[in-house]
Design a protein around this motif. Structure first.
Motif, PDB file in Angstrom:
ATOM      1  N   LEU A  36       0.855  -1.187   0.000  1.00  0.00           N
ATOM      2  CA  LEU A  36       0.000   0.000   0.000  1.00  0.00           C
ATOM      3  C   LEU A  36       0.888   1.232   0.000  1.00  0.00           C
ATOM      4  O   LEU A  36       1.810   1.337   0.827  1.00  0.00           O
ATOM      5  CB  LEU A  36      -0.897   0.011   1.243  1.00  0.00           C
ATOM      6  CG  LEU A  36      -1.690  -1.269   1.559  1.00  0.00           C
ATOM      7  CD1 LEU A  36      -2.545  -1.053   2.797  1.00  0.00           C
ATOM      8  CD2 LEU A  36      -2.541  -1.690   0.375  1.00  0.00           C
ATOM      9  N   ARG A  37       0.602   2.179  -0.903  1.00  0.00           N
ATOM     10  CA  ARG A  37       1.408   3.386  -1.005  1.00  0.00           C
ATOM     11  C   ARG A  37       0.521   4.613  -0.879  1.00  0.00           C
ATOM     12  O   ARG A  37      -0.469   4.763  -1.612  1.00  0.00           O
ATOM     13  CB  ARG A  37       2.178   3.419  -2.331  1.00  0.00           C
ATOM     14  CG  ARG A  37       3.143   2.275  -2.521  1.00  0.00           C
ATOM     15  CD  ARG A  37       4.214   2.599  -3.557  1.00  0.00           C
ATOM     16  NE  ARG A  37       3.681   2.888  -4.888  1.00  0.00           N
ATOM     17  CZ  ARG A  37       3.576   1.987  -5.858  1.00  0.00           C
ATOM     18  NH1 ARG A  37       3.915   0.741  -5.639  1.00  0.00           N
ATOM     19  NH2 ARG A  37       3.102   2.347  -7.044  1.00  0.00           N
ATOM     20  N   VAL A  38       0.862   5.475   0.056  1.00  0.00           N
ATOM     21  CA  VAL A  38       0.189   6.762   0.234  1.00  0.00           C
ATOM     22  C   VAL A  38       1.286   7.815   0.310  1.00  0.00           C
ATOM     23  O   VAL A  38       2.000   7.897   1.310  1.00  0.00           O
ATOM     24  CB  VAL A  38      -0.675   6.791   1.503  1.00  0.00           C
ATOM     25  CG1 VAL A  38      -1.260   8.184   1.710  1.00  0.00           C
ATOM     26  CG2 VAL A  38      -1.787   5.762   1.406  1.00  0.00           C
ATOM     27  N   GLN A  41       4.742   7.112   2.020  1.00  0.00           N
ATOM     28  CA  GLN A  41       4.573   6.005   2.959  1.00  0.00           C
ATOM     29  C   GLN A  41       4.288   4.707   2.203  1.00  0.00           C
ATOM     30  O   GLN A  41       3.436   4.672   1.306  1.00  0.00           O
ATOM     31  CB  GLN A  41       3.417   6.284   3.922  1.00  0.00           C
ATOM     32  CG  GLN A  41       3.684   7.394   4.918  1.00  0.00           C
ATOM     33  CD  GLN A  41       4.665   6.946   5.988  1.00  0.00           C
ATOM     34  OE1 GLN A  41       5.859   7.149   5.846  1.00  0.00           O
ATOM     35  NE2 GLN A  41       4.165   6.324   7.027  1.00  0.00           N
ATOM     36  N   ARG A  42       4.986   3.630   2.578  1.00  0.00           N
ATOM     37  CA  ARG A  42       4.752   2.316   1.980  1.00  0.00           C
ATOM     38  C   ARG A  42       4.692   1.283   3.093  1.00  0.00           C
ATOM     39  O   ARG A  42       5.572   1.261   3.964  1.00  0.00           O
ATOM     40  CB  ARG A  42       5.875   1.935   1.011  1.00  0.00           C
ATOM     41  CG  ARG A  42       5.985   2.838  -0.206  1.00  0.00           C
ATOM     42  CD  ARG A  42       7.051   2.344  -1.140  1.00  0.00           C
ATOM     43  NE  ARG A  42       7.164   3.207  -2.314  1.00  0.00           N
ATOM     44  CZ  ARG A  42       7.407   2.766  -3.539  1.00  0.00           C
ATOM     45  NH1 ARG A  42       7.581   1.474  -3.749  1.00  0.00           N
ATOM     46  NH2 ARG A  42       7.486   3.600  -4.550  1.00  0.00           N
ATOM     47  N   VAL A  43       3.674   0.436   3.058  1.00  0.00           N
ATOM     48  CA  VAL A  43       3.586  -0.661   4.019  1.00  0.00           C
ATOM     49  C   VAL A  43       3.121  -1.910   3.290  1.00  0.00           C
ATOM     50  O   VAL A  43       2.517  -1.827   2.212  1.00  0.00           O
ATOM     51  CB  VAL A  43       2.621  -0.354   5.186  1.00  0.00           C
ATOM     52  CG1 VAL A  43       3.050   0.896   5.942  1.00  0.00           C
ATOM     53  CG2 VAL A  43       1.182  -0.227   4.713  1.00  0.00           C
ATOM     54  N   TRP A  67      -4.023   1.703   9.320  1.00  0.00           N
ATOM     55  CA  TRP A  67      -4.366   3.136   9.251  1.00  0.00           C
ATOM     56  C   TRP A  67      -3.304   3.975   9.950  1.00  0.00           C
ATOM     57  O   TRP A  67      -2.856   5.003   9.430  1.00  0.00           O
ATOM     58  CB  TRP A  67      -5.730   3.367   9.882  1.00  0.00           C
ATOM     59  CG  TRP A  67      -6.227   4.778   9.742  1.00  0.00           C
ATOM     60  CD1 TRP A  67      -5.966   5.824  10.588  1.00  0.00           C
ATOM     61  CD2 TRP A  67      -7.022   5.313   8.683  1.00  0.00           C
ATOM     62  NE1 TRP A  67      -6.565   6.982  10.125  1.00  0.00           N
ATOM     63  CE2 TRP A  67      -7.223   6.695   8.951  1.00  0.00           C
ATOM     64  CE3 TRP A  67      -7.597   4.765   7.534  1.00  0.00           C
ATOM     65  CZ2 TRP A  67      -7.967   7.506   8.108  1.00  0.00           C
ATOM     66  CZ3 TRP A  67      -8.343   5.578   6.703  1.00  0.00           C
ATOM     67  CH2 TRP A  67      -8.518   6.943   6.996  1.00  0.00           C
ATOM     68  N   LEU A  70      -0.046   4.177   7.881  1.00  0.00           N
ATOM     69  CA  LEU A  70      -0.102   5.029   6.686  1.00  0.00           C
ATOM     70  C   LEU A  70      -0.458   6.480   7.009  1.00  0.00           C
ATOM     71  O   LEU A  70      -0.017   7.393   6.321  1.00  0.00           O
ATOM     72  CB  LEU A  70      -1.133   4.461   5.706  1.00  0.00           C
ATOM     73  CG  LEU A  70      -0.705   3.222   4.931  1.00  0.00           C
ATOM     74  CD1 LEU A  70      -1.873   2.639   4.167  1.00  0.00           C
ATOM     75  CD2 LEU A  70       0.437   3.545   3.971  1.00  0.00           C
ATOM     76  N   PRO A  72      -3.218   8.396   6.526  1.00  0.00           N
ATOM     77  CA  PRO A  72      -3.666   9.145   5.338  1.00  0.00           C
ATOM     78  C   PRO A  72      -4.443  10.393   5.719  1.00  0.00           C
ATOM     79  O   PRO A  72      -5.029  10.491   6.790  1.00  0.00           O
ATOM     80  CB  PRO A  72      -4.574   8.139   4.629  1.00  0.00           C
ATOM     81  CG  PRO A  72      -5.102   7.279   5.739  1.00  0.00           C
ATOM     82  CD  PRO A  72      -3.975   7.171   6.732  1.00  0.00           C
ATOM     83  N   VAL A  78      -5.194   5.464  -2.089  1.00  0.00           N
ATOM     84  CA  VAL A  78      -4.075   4.556  -1.870  1.00  0.00           C
ATOM     85  C   VAL A  78      -3.781   3.809  -3.169  1.00  0.00           C
ATOM     86  O   VAL A  78      -4.696   3.422  -3.900  1.00  0.00           O
ATOM     87  CB  VAL A  78      -4.380   3.557  -0.725  1.00  0.00           C
ATOM     88  CG1 VAL A  78      -5.609   2.708  -1.029  1.00  0.00           C
ATOM     89  CG2 VAL A  78      -3.170   2.656  -0.451  1.00  0.00           C
TER      90      VAL A  78
END
Length: 494
Positions: A36-38, A41-43, A67, A70, A72, A78
């Motif tokens: 997941l990329r925001v 931020q990547r997780v 949550w 990230l 957001p 995302v």
């Protein structure tokens, strides 16, 4: 993205509708690992599929942990993608088939675990593959080194920094606060970082949290140690050997703790904390973690060999693990025991007092303060004169203020069915009962041991007393006790 308010613990989870075009186009299914990329931020998160109308086809639901990772902004979108391949899983598969791993392979595994690139299932596979006696000495050294290098490392201006550790498996045995207070009062530097409970009803950090804050960062620990000579903090807040905390969560679920992983876990945290001299307590008993002296000697030898590879001065103490140390089992109940010993109260558990003094003396001796007899005399005088109690209060104040542990609202004694002598105590089942009563999540819960090995009891006399914060938890624990009548065994009088 939608914040669903689902607590998945430390596991990051993303939820998608079964009709999501992303699932169809990318072939994602339940339990797929997604990136997941925001923004920057990547997780990595595990996918769960939602069957009903909870989510729209263009919505991604996030667990609380995902949550917070990230963070957001409002209405932020995302990007979801396949994660990069995790090459170190090939090393895990090699270990499953019995191959010995070298330093780079183990470093790669630990680096990916710290980077949250392993799912819980993949970590469980590694723990299982490395369990038992499947790690060689070289692998244990390499694993220890990898765990140290992938986290923060403390350095102290003092050339000699002491520490102590118990390998666990014995209910009660909460010697750390007493030992730290004595060692610090007698001039040693002892920055003690401790764990939460793994398979027990309380870890040192759980018990200390009943007396003072333990979630200290590096700056706070340095300030406390500079002021008081020692501290008792939770190591998880420090990022010291962070892979250990992740692996411990899986070990807790599996209820396993093999020798090689135990040694790497213990020593990596001591090395990362900047310790130079460490005393390790190994309780030995039929229902302790280490069952007999042959196993204890083997573990002690492995500890010494790995410590020597890092230049760590180590002493291993083999202690009596046939029964719990102290009376309380559970965070608050163990804290009450600690306070009673430090305050020199008449009802203080004599076994906890004696064991803590023996460990404190070993720390003093290993540090070169004095010989064996003189070290024990120094530690005893420090405790009896109240100096250790004063030092402990100073440490608590420096960590954020001393607290008074409470007591559970619901209690029930488990009586002896017949008169006789206590001949055996099952440590594992006692810990199980304390956990069923709610400990350590319910910090006032647990049990107090009312009869010890060799003591004579009358019919109806309490063997142990359950403490719970709700009637349901008390009933749950009592149901287990009713199915296991020989947790504390009483041999009938002749």
């Amino acid at each position: 993205m939608r914040r669903l308010g689902i607590d998945t613990g430390h596991e990051l989870v993303v939820y998608l509708n079964k009709d999501s075009p992303i699932c169809r186009s990318e072939g994602f299914g339940a339990h797929s690992r997604l990136e997941l990329r925001v923004g920057t931020q990547r997780v990595l998160a595990t996918l769960n599929i939602v069957q009903d109308g909870l989510l729209g086809a263009d919505e991604a639901g996030l667990s609380e942990s995902a949550w917070l990772a990230l963070q957001p902004g409002p209405d932020e979108r995302v990007i979801i993608a396949h994660p990069p391949s995790v090459d170190s899983l090939a090393s895990v598969r090699a270990k499953i088939y019995g191959r010995e791993l070298d330093g780079p392979a183990l470093h790669g595994i630990i680096q990916d675990i710290v980077g949250n690139r392993y799912s819980s299932i993949e970590m469980a596979a590694f723990i299982t593959a490395a369990g038992g006696d499947r790690l060689s000495l070289g692998e244990v050294v390499a694993l220890t080194k990898a765990m140290v290098q992938t986290g923060a490392q403390l350095r102290w201006r003092q050339p000699l920094v002491v520490d102590k550790h118990c390998i666990g498996g014995l209910a009660g045995n909460r010697t750390t606060p007493i030992v730290v207070a004595i060692a610090a009062e007698l001039g040693l530097t002892i920055p003690k970082t401790s764990s939460r409970a793994i398979t027990s009803a309380a870890g040192t950090a759980d018990t200390m949290a009943m007396l003072a804050p333990v979630d200290l960062d590096e700056a706070q620990i340095r300030r406390v140690v500079e002021t008081c000579g020692g501290c008792i903090a939770w190591g998880g807040a420090m990022n010291l050997a962070p892979a250990d905390e992740r692996l411990i969560r899986i070990e807790r679920a599996l209820d396993i703790d093999s020798a090689g992983q135990l040694v790497a876990s213990v020593l990596s945290k001591k090395i990362a904390a900047g310790s130079t001299h460490v005393v390790i307590d190994v309780p030995v008993g039929p229902t302790a973690k280490v069952r007999d002296h042959a196993e204890a000697e083997s573990l002690a030898a492995l500890l010494q060999q790995v410590a020597a590879a890092f230049g760590l001065q180590l002493r291993v103490l083999l202690s009596d693990g046939s029964q719990p140390v102290g009376r309380g089992i559970g965070p608050a109940l163990e804290a009450h025991d600690v306070l009673a010993v430090l305050r020199n109260e008449p009802h203080a558990p004599p076994d906890l007092r004696a064991h803590a003094l023996a460990i404190a003396a070993a720390v003093l001796e290993l540090a070169g303060v004095a010989g064996a007899d003189a070290s024990l005399a120094m530690a005893t005088t420090c405790l009896e004169t109240g100096r250790a109690w004063q030092r402990f209060q100073s440490i608590c104040a420096a960590q954020g203020g001393m607290r008074t542990p409470g007591k559970a609202a619901y209690q029930q004694a488990v009586p002896a069915a017949q008169p006789g002598r206590v001949t055996a105590i099952d440590n594992r089942r006692l810990s199980r009962v304390a956990k069923l009563a709610g400990a350590p999540a319910a910090p006032l819960a647990g049990l107090t041991l009312d009869a010890h090995l060799g003591e004579t009891v009358a019919a109806g006399q309490a063997l142990f007393t359950l403490h719970a914060q709700s009637p349901g938890e008390l009933a749950y624990a009592m149901e287990y006790v009713s199915r296991h009548p020989c947790i504390v065994c009483v041999e009938a009088s002749a």
